[in-house]
Structures are given as C-alpha cells and as structure tokens.
Design a protein around this motif. Structure first.
Motif, mmCIF file in Angstrom:
data_model
loop_
_atom_site.group_PDB
_atom_site.id
_atom_site.type_symbol
_atom_site.label_atom_id
_atom_site.label_comp_id
_atom_site.label_asym_id
_atom_site.label_seq_id
_atom_site.Cartn_x
_atom_site.Cartn_y
_atom_site.Cartn_z
ATOM 1 N N GLU A 155 0.977 -1.156 0.150
ATOM 2 C CA GLU A 155 0.655 0.033 0.079
ATOM 3 C C GLU A 155 0.660 1.001 0.177
ATOM 4 O OE1 GLU A 155 -3.585 0.240 -0.776
ATOM 5 O OE2 GLU A 155 -3.610 -1.907 -0.662
ATOM 6 N N VAL A 156 1.088 2.537 -0.948
ATOM 7 C CA VAL A 156 1.581 3.140 -0.840
ATOM 8 C C VAL A 156 0.508 4.716 -1.164
ATOM 9 C CG1 VAL A 156 3.522 4.505 -2.480
ATOM 10 C CG2 VAL A 156 2.979 2.382 -2.858
ATOM 11 N N LYS A 157 0.625 4.744 0.083
ATOM 12 C CA LYS A 157 0.152 6.412 0.194
ATOM 13 C C LYS A 157 0.126 7.527 -0.216
ATOM 14 C CE LYS A 157 -0.748 5.117 4.963
ATOM 15 N NZ LYS A 157 -1.756 5.039 5.215
ATOM 16 N N GLU A 158 -0.718 8.691 -0.922
ATOM 17 C CA GLU A 158 -0.068 10.010 -2.018
ATOM 18 C C GLU A 158 0.531 10.677 -0.553
ATOM 19 O OE1 GLU A 158 -2.824 12.795 -4.833
ATOM 20 O OE2 GLU A 158 -4.032 11.583 -3.634
ATOM 21 N N LEU A 159 1.567 10.928 -1.751
ATOM 22 C CA LEU A 159 2.234 12.395 -1.068
ATOM 23 C C LEU A 159 1.967 13.512 -1.406
ATOM 24 C CD1 LEU A 159 4.666 13.188 1.134
ATOM 25 C CD2 LEU A 159 6.082 12.924 -0.702
ATOM 26 N N ARG A 160 1.031 14.714 -0.882
ATOM 27 C CA ARG A 160 0.862 15.909 -1.024
ATOM 28 C C ARG A 160 1.442 17.114 -0.346
ATOM 29 N NH1 ARG A 160 -5.605 14.155 0.800
ATOM 30 N NH2 ARG A 160 -5.643 13.124 -0.602
ATOM 31 N N GLU A 161 1.787 18.056 -1.475
ATOM 32 C CA GLU A 161 2.568 19.056 -1.564
ATOM 33 C C GLU A 161 1.616 20.062 0.430
ATOM 34 O OE1 GLU A 161 2.192 23.469 -3.121
ATOM 35 O OE2 GLU A 161 1.962 21.703 -4.223
ATOM 36 N N ILE A 162 2.753 20.579 1.023
ATOM 37 C CA ILE A 162 1.742 21.338 2.266
ATOM 38 C C ILE A 162 1.472 22.019 2.155
ATOM 39 C CG2 ILE A 162 2.740 22.442 4.376
ATOM 40 C CD1 ILE A 162 4.551 19.215 4.772
ATOM 41 N N LYS A 163 0.195 22.737 1.973
ATOM 42 C CA LYS A 163 0.383 24.340 1.521
ATOM 43 C C LYS A 163 -0.407 25.368 2.608
ATOM 44 C CE LYS A 163 -2.587 22.760 -2.583
ATOM 45 N NZ LYS A 163 -3.463 22.650 -3.420
ATOM 46 N N GLY A 164 -0.350 25.184 3.502
ATOM 47 C CA GLY A 164 -0.109 25.664 5.171
ATOM 48 C C GLY A 164 0.367 25.172 6.461
ATOM 49 N N LEU A 165 0.306 25.681 7.489
ATOM 50 C CA LEU A 165 0.500 25.616 8.179
ATOM 51 C C LEU A 165 0.259 26.138 9.876
ATOM 52 C CD1 LEU A 165 1.596 22.980 10.238
ATOM 53 C CD2 LEU A 165 3.996 24.468 9.931
ATOM 54 N N GLU A 166 -0.266 26.181 10.719
ATOM 55 C CA GLU A 166 -1.569 26.118 11.039
ATOM 56 C C GLU A 166 -1.010 25.600 13.456
ATOM 57 O OE1 GLU A 166 -5.920 26.322 11.599
ATOM 58 O OE2 GLU A 166 -5.557 27.902 10.418
#
Length: 185
Positions: A155-166
C-alpha cells in the motif's frame, strides 16, 4: 523428416556424460530415455547405420536444477512508518537452489525489471516509485526447467504538497505542561 524408414539399422547414442546406449530398428518410434546425474551442458550424439549407409546428428542437452525455494522481501525506504509516493521501493530476491536463475520483478504498473544472479547472493531491485495506491508486485524467478512466482501487495499512500500550517499553543501557567497542535493543510 516425416516418416520412419522400414529397414534394418542400429543407432549408437552418446549422451555427453560418458554414458552410451544402443537402439535398433525394433525400437523405431520409441523415445530413448537417459538420466543425467549432474548439471551442465552435454553434447548428445547419435550415429545410425546399416550395411549401406550411416547418418550422424547431435544436439545440446542442458541439464539444470529446479529452483526452490524462493524468498522475496519488499521494503520501502521512507522516513515515515508508511510507504509514500516518491519513496524508493526495495525488492530483495533469494533463491536457495537452482541453476542459472533469472528474476523478473513486475512492479504492477507496467514496469518490469529483470536480472541474472548467482545463488550465493541476493538480487536487489531499487525502484523510484511515483505512483500511489495498491501495488501488486510479482517476482518471478525461473530457469529452463522451473519457475516460481511470489506476489506481494504494498500500500503506497499519496504524497501531497503542504499548502499551509497553523500552530495553536494555548496560554499556560509557568511550569505546567502544555499541548500544542499543528494543523497541516
């Protein structure tokens, strides 16, 4: 040649391993059998003759040991506990016996890697994976006389771009424990 001749003859066989046999017209149409005791390439020769003529022919008999058993280990080089898109997938193949093994590693997405290897070592495939989801990895190890396939699901999980951080850390009294919460989106 399409047909057997109906005449007297004798055939002398040499199996290339210091073993010989003789057949004659009475054995016409029957296969001759021989058991090889060692692996290797053997030049099989047959000479058939009668009082009028003689014919000779030869072929190569390749004797191999069956591949058995096979171990396959699939790991993911990731800095996380899970495997993610763009992580390196490592497939290690070990065959404990067999002659001239060849491996093929089908990564389940149209990519197939293949390699010869020696039994005294492992074969390691390193694959830079760009996809995510369920990968069905089929590793086949084979030679001229046997084949084994081992299937592993990864199982390979999708890697998503970090767009923001609170970041949220509530006010606390000096000297007490606080909990901060990071919200990544």
């Amino acid at each position: 040649m399409c047909c057997f001749i109906k005449t007297g003859y004798e055939c002398l066989w040499n199996f290339g391993d210091n073993q010989t046999a003789t057949t004659s017209y009475a054995d016409q149409g029957k296969a001759i059998t021989h058991i090889y005791k060692t692996v290797g390439n053997n030049n099989v020769k047959v000479m058939c003759n009668n009082t009028l003529s003689q014919q000779e022919n030869s072929t190569l008999a390749i004797v191999q040991q069956v591949i058995s058993p096979t171990k396959v280990k699939v790991t993911c080089n990731s800095r996380f506990d899970d495997c993610f898109q763009h992580d390196e997938i490592v497939v290690t193949v070990t065959a404990l016996s067999g002659t001239e093994p060849i491996t093929e590693c089908d990564m389940g997405n149209g990519v197939t890697l293949s390699r010869y290897f020696l039994l005294s070592s492992n074969v390691t495939y390193r694959y830079a994976n760009n996809s995510f989801g369920r990968m069905i990895i089929n590793v086949t190890i084979y030679n001229r006389v046997s084949s084994q396939t081992v299937t592993t699901i990864l199982e390979v999980k999708e890697l998503r771009e970090i767009k923001g951080l609170e970041l949220n850390c509530p006010a606390v009294i000096f000297g007490t424990v606080t909990s901060c919460l990071a919200n990544i989106f």
